[in-house]
Design an enzyme around this catalytic site. Structure first.
Site, PDB file in Angstrom:
ATOM      1  N   GLY A   3       0.983  -1.183  -0.199  1.00 14.13           N
ATOM      2  CA  GLY A   3      -0.525   0.281   0.311  1.00 14.13           C
ATOM      3  C   GLY A   3       1.195   1.288  -0.172  1.00 14.13           C
ATOM      4  N   CYS A   4       0.882   1.882   0.969  1.00  7.44           N
ATOM      5  CA  CYS A   4       1.312   3.415   1.282  1.00  7.44           C
ATOM      6  C   CYS A   4       3.125   3.172   0.403  1.00  7.44           C
ATOM      7  CB  CYS A   4       1.710   4.073   1.922  1.00  7.44           C
ATOM      8  SG  CYS A   4      -0.385   4.167   2.757  1.00  7.44           S
TER       9      CYS A   4
END
Length: 232
Positions: free
Chosen positions: A170-171
């Site tokens: 994700g991030c």
């Protein structure tokens, strides 16, 4: 003979014939002369429920990364310590939870987040920023999107960004790809990145290693930063 370029956590899930397809991406790995450390979203919430498998925690603590987060604590502490001793800049990201700054529909991912969850995004005590370290508040997955991070790095003359934190798919991934797109050499400390799913973690590291970043073992990162501190 061990293939050092592929000597990483994905070897047990990526078939040899697929690894062979990526042979043209092999290259020398390095940390440039002006590195910075970027710690992505090391929230206390990711460690809730303790060092237990995610299948035991998902119903009660859906935001936790369980044992994967806990396994990353000691390597991450080692990289933090080496970076601070070497005097390289440290940047930390956190979600921008201010009501006046974050419209209702703006989220880092499409996962629904309850209103009370914003109170849980405190830094894990082992990874709290020290005085002089920059905290970047972000509204999307990437630490670069809509933030002054790139400006900070350019002003400091940074050429390499060492990334760690959560989540790998994700991030961490979004920040790594954006950092590469901004022209920085991206390095990922393998044992310091983690995800809810071990499979997702390994596949994303494999993909990022071959296209956008140098995935290095955390002890390699520590050794290199220690050489910088020693002036070697």
């Amino acid at each position: 003979m061990t293939d050092m370029f592929e000597n990483h956590c994905w070897q047990d899930i990526i078939p040899p014939e697929i690894i062979e397809l990526y042979r043209p991406y092999r290259r020398d790995l390095y940390i440039g002369p002006r590195p910075a450390l970027l710690a992505i979203d090391l929230y206390a919430i990711a460690y809730r429920g303790g060092p237990r498998p995610m299948k035991e925690l998902a119903a009660t603590y859906p935001d936790s990364c369980g044992i994967h987060a806990w396994d990353a604590i000691e390597p991450t502490k080692a990289v933090f310590a080496a970076a601070r001793k070497a005097g390289i800049p440290l940047f930390h990201t956190t979600t921008d939870s201010r009501p006046e700054a974050k419209p209702t529909r703006i989220r880092a991912t499409n996962r629904p987040i309850a209103d009370h969850d914003v109170d849980l995004f405190e830094f894990h005590p082992d990874f709290a920023p020290l005085e002089g370290e920059v905290v970047i508040a972000k509204q999307r997955a990437s630490a670069f999107f809509g933030t002054p991070l790139s400006s900070h790095l350019v002003q400091l003359g940074i050429d390499t960004v060492i990334v760690l934190g959560e989540s790998t798919s994700g991030c961490v991934r979004a920040s790594t790809v954006d950092g590469f797109s901004h022209g920085f050499h991206m390095v990922m400390a393998e044992e310091c990145c983690f995800d809810r799913s071990d499979i997702s973690h390994k596949i994303n590291l494999f993909d990022l290693h071959h296209k956008y970043a140098d995935v290095m073992h955390s002890d390699e990162v520590v050794a290199e930063l220690s050489r910088r501190e020693a002036g070697l």
